[in-house]
Design a protein around this motif. Structure first.
Motif, PDB file in Angstrom:
ATOM      1  N   THR A  31       0.849  -1.202   0.000  1.00  0.00           N
ATOM      2  CA  THR A  31       0.000   0.000   0.000  1.00  0.00           C
ATOM      3  C   THR A  31       0.880   1.246   0.000  1.00  0.00           C
ATOM      4  O   THR A  31       0.655   2.189  -0.777  1.00  0.00           O
ATOM      5  CB  THR A  31      -0.931   0.001   1.239  1.00  0.00           C
ATOM      6  OG1 THR A  31      -1.798  -1.119   1.140  1.00  0.00           O
ATOM      7  CG2 THR A  31      -1.752   1.268   1.336  1.00  0.00           C
ATOM      8  N   SER A  51      -6.895  -1.316  -1.261  1.00  0.00           N
ATOM      9  CA  SER A  51      -5.961  -1.591  -0.174  1.00  0.00           C
ATOM     10  C   SER A  51      -6.594  -2.606   0.788  1.00  0.00           C
ATOM     11  O   SER A  51      -7.750  -2.466   1.170  1.00  0.00           O
ATOM     12  CB  SER A  51      -5.686  -0.266   0.526  1.00  0.00           C
ATOM     13  OG  SER A  51      -4.882  -0.443   1.626  1.00  0.00           O
ATOM     14  N   SER A 338      -3.860   2.281   5.405  1.00  0.00           N
ATOM     15  CA  SER A 338      -4.462   2.780   4.162  1.00  0.00           C
ATOM     16  C   SER A 338      -4.733   4.275   4.255  1.00  0.00           C
ATOM     17  O   SER A 338      -4.423   5.032   3.330  1.00  0.00           O
ATOM     18  CB  SER A 338      -5.783   2.057   3.897  1.00  0.00           C
ATOM     19  OG  SER A 338      -5.571   0.690   3.883  1.00  0.00           O
TER      20      SER A 338
END
Ligand code: SF4
Length: 348
Positions: A31, A51, A338
């Motif tokens: 990510t 993600s 994320s």
């Protein structure tokens, strides 16, 4: 990638006009790498990157933080933790808050430091917050190996260790719509790429093992596009990942840990998705069993973000009352989270 050049691959990904494709990067480091390299902006709007649940701090339920906070307030106990976890809020407070209130919390930078600290100070019990995936579990096993060798009895682990295959199965079965997975490179270095073979066959979804450089991630996305609709594993990280993985690391893990159920933020308890200390070493456990409850901060949507049901910027608090400097939820605290990565990179 056969005779196709990298520039041609870039061009194909930018101008892709087929059916919408949803690709999940499961690993938090992926990510971060995808966000830092601006990869989403290099893709056609029809290629959607999602993600996934691979940030260890983000998927840790509040019961674990609460237990660490509680331990830090005990008279002769010192809680040892790595960086990110200290700022994640439990039900009422984080370890940083506990420290400010007089709790005994120390950051460590190397796992082996924990054995040294405990050995040099037998008058205290040291509790190491052992959080992570297949990548870090061997490290905790090595800490135990050293503690056993040095006869250090005042070092304990509070474990919240998780494994990838079962959570991937959960994500597919409880939401679905994923056409391919960027398999976690660091995890595969330990487990081997074969660990996802059975899962890929069962789900009928391809997995491509990737490293962390922008170019390799682009090749991975292209490979997944080629494999769409078929099962299979492709390893594009061959200089680090083998089919069988790191045998020594797996052996040391098996000596101290066994497969267990584990509780995940946003997903609840998932059968066989964790690792717990085996009975023989239960004396090293600081009370890790039964830490299942999860009470997220009010308004935080981490639970939906972690399973790809919500994009971080769709959370009403994103960038307003929740920023990296003033994180409201765990997904904004961790550099693998994320929300953190979408915020710092402006990813969409
Ligand atoms: Fe939680 Fe903050 Fe992410 Fe919203 S932006 S889901 S509050 S971490």
């Amino acid at each position: 990638m056969g005779s196709i050049t990298f520039e041609e691959i870039l061009d194909k990904l930018k101008n892709y006009d087929g059916e919408e494709v949803h690709i999940m990067e499961v690993c938090g480091t992926h990510t971060a790498a995808i966000s830092e390299n601006g990869i989403p902006s290099m893709l056609s709007p029809k290629i959607k990157l999602i993600s996934g649940p691979g940030c260890p701090v983000c998927v840790t339920v509040t019961a674990v933080i609460d237990r660490l906070v509680e331990l830090s307030m005990e008279e002769n106990t010192i809680v040892l933790t790595f960086g990110d976890l200290i700022r994640v809020r439990g039900t009422h407070k984080s370890l940083a808050d506990a420290k400010a209130d007089g709790g005994h919390v120390r950051m460590v930078y190397s796992p082996m430091e924990t054995v040294k600290l405990a050995k040099e100070d037998p008058s205290h019990t040291y509790v190491f917050a052992a959080i992570g995936f297949e990548t870090t579990t061997p490290v905790y096993a090595m800490v135990l190996e050293e503690a056993v060798k040095e006869n250090v009895k005042n070092l304990k682990l509070l474990t919240s260790l998780k494994t990838m295959p079962e959570v991937i199965r959960w994500v597919v079965k409880n939401g679905g719509g994923i056409d391919g997975f960027i398999a976690p490179g660091h995890v595969c270095a330990v487990t081997g790429s074969d660990t996802f073979k059975e899962l890929s066959d069962e789900l009928g979804i391809p997995f491509v093992v990737s490293g962390f450089e922008g170019k390799q991630l682009i090749m991975t996305i292209y490979a997944l596009l080629q494999m769409k609709g078929k099962s299979g594993i492709k390893n594009l990280y061959k200089n680090v990942v083998t089919e069988e993985g790191n045998t020594k690391a797996k052996e040391v893990v098996e000596k101290y840990f066994e497969v267990s159920d584990a509780s995940w933020r946003g997903m609840g308890k998932i059968k066989g998705s964790g690792m717990a200390l085996i009975k023989e070493y239960a004396d090293f456990d600081a009370g890790s069993i039964g830490l299942d409850e999860d009470h997220m901060p009010p308004g935080c949507c981490c639970a939906s973000v972690l399973v790809g049901k919500l994009k971080p910027y769709e959370c009403p608090l994103f960038g307003k009352t929740c920023t990296p400097d003033n994180a409201h939820g765990a997904c904004m605290v961790s550099t693998e989270g994320s929300c953190y990565n979408y915020f710092v990179s402006g990813r969409r």
